[in-house]
Every structure is written in C-alpha cells, then in structure tokens.
Motif scaffolding. Structure first.
Motif, PDB file in Angstrom:
ATOM      1  N   TYR A  67       0.758  -1.165   0.224  1.00  0.00           N
ATOM      2  CA  TYR A  67       0.038   0.061   0.143  1.00  0.00           C
ATOM      3  C   TYR A  67       0.691   1.182   0.209  1.00  0.00           C
ATOM      4  CZ  TYR A  67      -2.394   4.043   2.115  1.00  0.00           C
ATOM      5  OH  TYR A  67      -2.861   5.204   2.416  1.00  0.00           O
ATOM      6  N   TRP A  77      -0.348  -0.091  -4.406  1.00  0.00           N
ATOM      7  CA  TRP A  77      -1.661  -0.005  -4.463  1.00  0.00           C
ATOM      8  C   TRP A  77      -2.383   1.160  -3.563  1.00  0.00           C
ATOM      9  CZ3 TRP A  77      -3.651  -2.744  -8.232  1.00  0.00           C
ATOM     10  CH2 TRP A  77      -2.936  -3.801  -8.603  1.00  0.00           C
ATOM     11  N   HIS A  78      -3.282   1.794  -3.882  1.00  0.00           N
ATOM     12  CA  HIS A  78      -3.528   2.947  -3.384  1.00  0.00           C
ATOM     13  C   HIS A  78      -4.574   2.976  -2.135  1.00  0.00           C
ATOM     14  CE1 HIS A  78      -2.608   5.369  -7.294  1.00  0.00           C
ATOM     15  NE2 HIS A  78      -1.839   4.926  -6.645  1.00  0.00           N
ATOM     16  N   SER A  79      -4.949   1.711  -1.905  1.00  0.00           N
ATOM     17  CA  SER A  79      -5.685   1.554  -0.736  1.00  0.00           C
ATOM     18  C   SER A  79      -5.358  -0.090  -0.338  1.00  0.00           C
ATOM     19  CB  SER A  79      -7.195   1.636  -0.976  1.00  0.00           C
ATOM     20  OG  SER A  79      -7.666   0.343  -1.804  1.00  0.00           O
ATOM     21  N   ASP A  81      -7.384  -1.932   0.808  1.00  0.00           N
ATOM     22  CA  ASP A  81      -8.234  -2.903   0.335  1.00  0.00           C
ATOM     23  C   ASP A  81      -7.952  -3.534  -0.999  1.00  0.00           C
ATOM     24  OD1 ASP A  81     -10.880  -2.461   2.070  1.00  0.00           O
ATOM     25  OD2 ASP A  81      -9.978  -0.566   1.863  1.00  0.00           O
ATOM     26  N   GLN A  82      -7.278  -2.688  -1.893  1.00  0.00           N
ATOM     27  CA  GLN A  82      -6.802  -2.971  -3.119  1.00  0.00           C
ATOM     28  C   GLN A  82      -5.632  -4.057  -2.882  1.00  0.00           C
ATOM     29  OE1 GLN A  82      -6.532   1.427  -4.428  1.00  0.00           O
ATOM     30  NE2 GLN A  82      -6.846   0.438  -6.330  1.00  0.00           N
ATOM     31  N   ARG A 168       2.255   0.032   6.963  1.00  0.00           N
ATOM     32  CA  ARG A 168       1.101   0.179   7.911  1.00  0.00           C
ATOM     33  C   ARG A 168       1.449  -0.547   9.187  1.00  0.00           C
ATOM     34  NH1 ARG A 168      -3.689  -2.640   6.431  1.00  0.00           N
ATOM     35  NH2 ARG A 168      -4.660  -1.167   7.829  1.00  0.00           N
TER      36      ARG A 168
END
Length: 356
Positions: A67, A77-79, A81-82, A168
């Motif tokens: 992320y 990835w931009h989120s 969730d993606q 994260r």
C-alpha cells in the motif's frame, strides 16, 4: 541434492509479469521478446520445470502487495483494500497450480514430511509437484487481525511486516522508524497463530523493535551481509548475531546489488563486475563465521524478484544452476554435512522445530 529456496515471488511473476510458469523457460522468455515495460523482460531464470530440473523441491513462495500513501513515490496499491484483493488473486493462482498438480501447499508437519518423502524417492523429479510454504512479503494488505486469521486458514505461515519504504505495520528498506501499537498488535497475533516472523526488509529501528516484542519463530528469508555490501537492506553483524541467538536461518539472496559493492542498476554487468555464485558463498561464509557453525544459513534466492539474468550471478543461467553451489561449497572446504544443511537441512530443521 534437494534444495530448499526460502524466497521466490512466483505469484507476482504469474500475475504482474504475466508469465506462465508451467512452461519451459525458453518459451517464457521468447514470449517477452520486444517487451520493454520491465528491465528483466526476456531474462527470466525461474519456471516450475526449471525448479524440478534443479531438484528445488520446496520453496517459500510469496504474496506481495504494497500500500502506498499519496505522498509515497514507490509503486504500489492506493488502498489497503486493493492490496488485500491483489494478495487474494495471488492466492487463487497458487490454488490453480495445486489443482493442476503443479504445486502442493506445505503448512504443517504432516504435509512437510509427506512432501520430503516424495522428493527423496526414486521417481523422476519432473513428475513431482513443487511444494510451497505461503509467505506474505510486507503486511500492508492485512486489513485487520480477522483478515490475518483468514490468511492463516488459507495456509499463510510466514509474514514480513514491511517491504520497501514506510508500511502500515512497520518500516522497511530505505525507511526509518518504529512499528508502533499497530505493529505490536500484528506481532502478538502472529505469535498466537504460530506464524513465522520474516525479519527481512525491516529497517534497523523496526528490526530491533520486532525482536523485542515477538517471542515466536524468526527467520530472514533473503538477507545478505552489510559488512560485505554496505546498505540498510543488508543486516549488520550485530543484527545477524541477534538472529542467530534466536535460532533463525538466514537465506542468501542473489540480487547482484546485494552481492557486490557499487552495483549500478541498469549499468553494471554481472560478468564485468565478477558477480558469480562465489559471491553468494562469501555472504553465506560470513554468517557461518559469525555463528561458528553452518546451522543458520540457507538459500533464499529472490531470483526473478523484479530482476533477471541482467542482475544475478553470471554463472546462473536458470534457477536449476543452484545445484552448482554443492561443488562450489565443497571447494571452499565445507563438509558434505555442512552443504546438506545449507542447501536444505537448516530450513527443514527450522520448520520441524516451529511446527512440532
């Protein structure tokens, strides 16, 4: 000799590089003729047939999806969730390989022993499935601890909390800083599930914090020595000694910039730079000297980990050439027992101790 490779980005190659790894390597590379979107097009060294040819019967195979926040220039990835969805697509590819008889997931003592028995029998290797232990490189895609529970049920057995840059749950290569409360929660839940902590890619701050807050099994799947190549991606002698004290096994990686100093991506050439399999053994030997034995090193090649023949040892044309390490280690004075431990025994012993 059986070889265990503790780090291969197989699903990334299948889904992001669009490589059909069931095909002969020559066909994979021919299919990429003329492509320029990635620097390693047409230079792959890994396929399932080549793993079999090299008797690399057991691998640690990754899911990977970073992320990136809006201010993070790294690809990703931009989120979250993606990122989670990407790892689920990668999992689906591994499951498809299982259904096709190409691979088999190894996730406990029973499946490990059954697979080892298969690979030491007299039948030809080209008929055998490649065993894979599922690992997550960078934990950004873990949306919650419930998602980690689901991943464990799907076979996830090792997690590296960070990859490159800020994450994260921890800070990775080329970043600095600590894990914080969210990272501690991840470590606690990994420990509860008996998931292996992969210390690879943790920046120095997060490395020491992780070791101080995690009481489970630790390995470094693909990590070389800072004493030989001075970069934060490598581990210092102090860090290597701390891993040894924890009973870790450290996998020698085969990306040229991690093997020799002053490598310039896109400019340096393995042959002209004298980057060969002996330079891999230099790093292996350094760890053995720090440990005083050969019980804490193995292979974690990272081959085709976003690089190909242009950036790996020049005497390695395909991953099957890992078999050359047997003779090269013998020339360095390693005993047959030491060589067996380095090529497979240390990883197998680690897994048996962790899963018992």
């Amino acid at each position: 000799m059986l070889i265990v490779d503790a780090h291969l980005d197989l699903s990334m190659n299948a889904l992001e590089w669009n490589r059909d790894l069931t095909q002969p390597l020559a066909e994979i590379n021919a299919r990429e003729n003329g492509l320029t979107d990635k620097p390693d097009r047409g230079k792959a060294v890994v396929s399932l047939p080549e793993l079999r040819r090299g008797n690399v019967g057991l691998v640690v195979a990754t899911q990977i999806a970073r992320y990136v926040a809006p201010d993070n220039p790294l690809p990703g990835w931009h989120s979250p969730d993606q990122a989670w969805a990407q790892t689920q697509g990668q999992l689906a590819w591994y499951k498809a390989m299982e259904q096709a008889g190409e691979m088999v997931q190894i996730n406990n003592l029973q499946s490990l022993q059954k697979h080892l028995d298969l690979w030491v029998d007299e039948t030809p290797s080209e008929k055998k499935p490649i065993g894979y232990i599922l690992s997550l490189e960078g934990a950004d895609s873990i949306l919650s601890m419930q998602h980690l529970d689901q991943a464990y049920e799907d076979g996830l057995r090792a997690v590296g909390p960070a990859h490159y840059g800020p994450g994260r749950y921890a800070q990775g290569t080329d970043a600095t800083g600590f894990m914080g409360s969210k990272g501690h929660e991840l470590l606690r839940h990994m420990e509860k599930l008996n998931i292996i902590l992969d210390a690879t890619h943790l920046c120095d701050d997060s490395f020491w914090e992780a070791l101080n807050h995690f009481n489970g099994a630790v390995w470094a799947s693909h990590n070389n020595c800072r004493a030989l190549v001075n970069h934060n991606r490598q581990y210092s002698d102090e860090q290597i000694k701390a891993l040894i004290e924890r009973g870790a096994v450290i996998g020698g990686a085969m990306d040229a910039w991690m093997l020799i100093p002053n490598w310039e991506r896109g400019k340096s050439d393995p042959k002209n730079s004298n980057c060969n399999l002996d330079t891999v053994i230099d790093h292996i030997d350094h760890i053995c000297q720090l440990a005083g034995n050969c019980l804490h090193v193995g292979i974690g090649s990272d081959l085709d980990g976003a690089f190909g023949r242009e950036q790996c040892p020049y005497d390695l044309e395909t991953i099957a050439d890992l078999q050359k390490l047997d003779g090269l280690l013998a020339l360095r004075g390693y005993s047959s027992t030491d060589i067996e431990n380095i090529l497979h025994g240390n990883w197998i012993r680690f897994l048996k101790n962790t899963w018992k």
